[in-house]
Write an enzyme that holds these catalytic residues in place. Structure first.
Site, PDB file in Angstrom:
ATOM      1  N   CYS A 117       1.816   0.855 -28.113  1.00  0.00           N
ATOM      2  CA  CYS A 117       1.167   1.096 -26.823  1.00  0.00           C
ATOM      3  C   CYS A 117       1.945   0.386 -25.718  1.00  0.00           C
ATOM      4  CB  CYS A 117      -0.268   0.588 -26.863  1.00  0.00           C
ATOM      5  SG  CYS A 117      -1.101   0.635 -25.261  1.00  0.00           S
TER       6      CYS A 117
ATOM      7  N   GLU B  78      -2.194  -6.104 -34.007  1.00  0.00           N
ATOM      8  CA  GLU B  78      -1.556  -6.367 -32.720  1.00  0.00           C
ATOM      9  C   GLU B  78      -1.190  -7.835 -32.582  1.00  0.00           C
ATOM     10  OE1 GLU B  78      -2.670  -6.710 -28.015  1.00  0.00           O
ATOM     11  OE2 GLU B  78      -3.781  -5.231 -29.185  1.00  0.00           O
TER      12      GLU B  78
ATOM     13  N   SER C  33     -12.280  -0.973 -36.460  1.00  0.00           N
ATOM     14  CA  SER C  33     -11.673  -0.979 -35.132  1.00  0.00           C
ATOM     15  C   SER C  33     -12.267  -2.107 -34.310  1.00  0.00           C
ATOM     16  CB  SER C  33     -11.917   0.369 -34.434  1.00  0.00           C
ATOM     17  OG  SER C  33     -11.597   0.292 -33.067  1.00  0.00           O
TER      18      SER C  33
END
Length: 577
Positions: A95, A125, A217
């Site tokens: 991203c 991440e 998530s």
């Protein structure tokens, strides 16, 4: 029952980009395709990627071949180098917001700064960000953890892009009070901030909030947590089957939001499931209206009525008498071709419109008879008009059949799809031309035997309206179209550019009738037809501001613009007569 869908729900920019890169690679590249770790945190999307023969690479081998897609969360820099050195073609789907954080960390780590990352140390991440910080990286996930850190001479503070905004505000406040020399960077994605703010506002307006998305998530779990702390009923579900329908049946207003990795088709399944299950608990009149609208829309009968309306408008604009066979040909041809299209295109409908896919599966025999009868009926009417019209309509019908035929695709993960469907934008353009011919050119040929300037104006006006209608539905179908390897207009141009194009087309159609009337091509009364594209433009602007994807009611309104055009034609006929 009222369902309100959050405007920020669904794929964020980074996730959408990663999924599009993966699907495009599957539709174009040969050889094995991998993602380094799960591409995103959504099991339904990962299952689709598996069907497209995209495998998950958990460890980096010494040697390899094929394409590896870097997940949206990013990876440590040494992993990216190792993949390239092993011989893989690497597509970086990190991203852009995450890349910005990586760059901030890498730059300051080289200058000797300690790096404090507010986030979940087990999140992909964060593990990737630590790779850029090296030995200077420190992860904190609570207020106690940041207070336990030593006082660094120089340090920066960043946040995982999907971090809870309330927690990071506390971290920034602590730094200002206790470590004013630390540099703090605003790295929470604006999409994350908007989603979290919107779910708070949504919870104040509804009786219950449904959060749709993967259980693993992080950003989806935070949305569910925020909704739960609002005091309203809150439910986190991955699929429509998990909805607590009985509990939601007690609510009059239901809000739906979704995590950044939740695809449109999953949300649509949730909305349609609620709509279908809870409508039956309303009043008898409401149930009847909903069932009637749903049946008319799914069976394409209302679409056929819209085609007849455009044929009436096309005849009137050209000064041709409104004869029943003009309306019949347009309606029957449209009904036959669109029903056939959805019967043979159930793979795309499985994602784009699950309710339609279910409807066609349950009523496939009746719909087959309907499509055949409509096709033969249209040819019969054309034969009565003359051989020219019969052969024209037969050629148009055969082209529609050939377009919908499926052949075995080549390449990794490509679905069965016809050669015509592979042509970029072919669906929208073919539908536009077919409707324009049936609704505008057939009446011209029957009445005059040739095309007049009024015929061209009517053809352009009708075809452009159909273009807007088709491209509008293609926007909400973008994700499903990518899965089946189809390049529609919105996929080629992007959603924003497509919407801008559609609004520009409608603006042109608003001024076309009065300009053509001023030039003597159309009658003065034709200016009233500007109302139709004006209404469609208002609908489009309102949908862009408040809608997420068209449901039964919104789809019904869109198709009603064509019926409205027909009503204008009959009103003008009565006034002129």
């Amino acid at each position: 029952m009222k369902i309100t869908i959050a405007t920020t729900a669904g794929f964020c920019m980074g996730v959408r980009r990663a999924v599009e890169l993966a699907l495009d690679a599957a539709n174009q590249d040969g050889g094995p395709i991998y993602t380094y770790g799960p591409l995103i945190h959504n099991p339904q999307v990962l299952a689709i990627l598996g069907q497209k023969q995209i495998s998950v690479l958990e460890k980096i081998p010494e040697t390899g071949r094929g394409t590896v897609i870097i997940r949206a969360h990013g990876v440590p820099p040494e992993d990216k180098h190792a993949l390239k050195n092993a011989g893989f073609k690497v597509i970086d789907a990190t991203c852009p917001r995450v890349i910005r954080v990586q760059s901030i960390i890498a730059r300051h780590a080289k200058q000797g700064f300690a790096v404090i990352i507010a986030g979940d140390r087990e999140h992909p991440e964060v593990r990737g960000l630590l790779g850029y910080a090296g030995s200077r990286g420190h992860v904190v996930n609570s207020f106690e953890e940041i207070e336990a850190l030593p006082a660094f001479e120089n340090a920066i503070i960043v946040a995982q892009t999907t971090q809870n905004t309330a927690f990071f505000e506390k971290v920034k406040q602590w730094a200002g009070d206790n470590r004013p020399h630390y540099r703090v960077f605003e790295t929470i994605c604006d999409s994350t901030e908007k989603r979290q703010a919107e779910v708070q506002a949504l919870a104040r307006q509804v009786d219950a909030v449904v959060v749709v998305g993967g259980y693993n998530s992080g950003n989806t779990r935070r949305l569910a947590d925020i909704a739960g702390r609002s005091g309203k009923k809150a439910f986190h579900v991955e699929t429509a089957e998990e909805l607590p329908v009985e509990e939601l049946a007690e609510c009059r207003n239901i809000g739906i939001t979704a995590g950044a990795s939740t695809p449109n088709w999953t949300m649509r399944q949730v909305v349609q499931h609620l709509d279908r299950r809870l409508t039956g608990k309303g009043g008898r009149c409401r149930r009847f209206v909903h069932m009637l609208m749903r049946c008319l829309m799914l069976s394409n009968l209302y679409l056929a009525a819209g085609a007849a309306g455009l044929a009436a408008a096309g005849a009137w604009l050209q000064g041709v008498p409104l004869r029943p066979h003009y309306l019949a040909i347009a309606a029957l041809y449209t009904l036959s071709m669109h029903t056939l299209h959805h019967m043979l295109d159930r793979m795309a409908d499985r994602y784009n419109d699950p309710d339609r896919a279910r409807f066609y599966q349950e009523n496939r025999y009746a719909l087959t008879i309907l499509a055949g009868a409509a096709g033969l009926g249209g040819l019969g009417v054309a034969w009565a008009m003359g051989p020219l019209f019969f052969w024209l309509l037969l050629c148009m019908s055969l082209l529609g059949v050939v377009y919908n035929l499926e052949i075995e695709g080549k390449g990794s993960g490509v679905e069965k799809i016809s050669m015509f469907k592979r042509i970029p934008g072919s669906k929208t353009l073919l539908v536009t031309l077919a409707w324009g011919m049936a609704a505008a050119l057939f009446p011209a040929l029957d009445a005059h035997g040739y095309f007049t300037p009024a015929s061209i104006a009517a053809f352009v006006w009708i075809s452009a309206l159909v273009f807007v209608r088709t491209a509008f539905f293609d926007i909400s179908d973008m994700q499903g179209s990518r899965i089946v390897g189809r390049e529609t207009i919105p996929i080629l141009l992007g959603e924003r550019r497509t919407l801008l194009l559609l609004k520009g087309v409608l603006a042109g159609l608003i001024v076309l009738p009065p300009l053509a009337a001023a030039a003597g091509v159309l009658s003065f009364l034709s200016s009233v037809f500007s109302l139709c594209p004006a209404a469609m433009l208002a609908f489009l602007v309102n949908h862009e501001r408040t809608g997420h994807f068209p449901g039964v009611f919104q789809g019904f309104i869109m198709e009603s613009h064509f019926v409205f055009a027909g009503l204008l034609a009959f009103i003008c006929t009565a006034l002129a007569g």
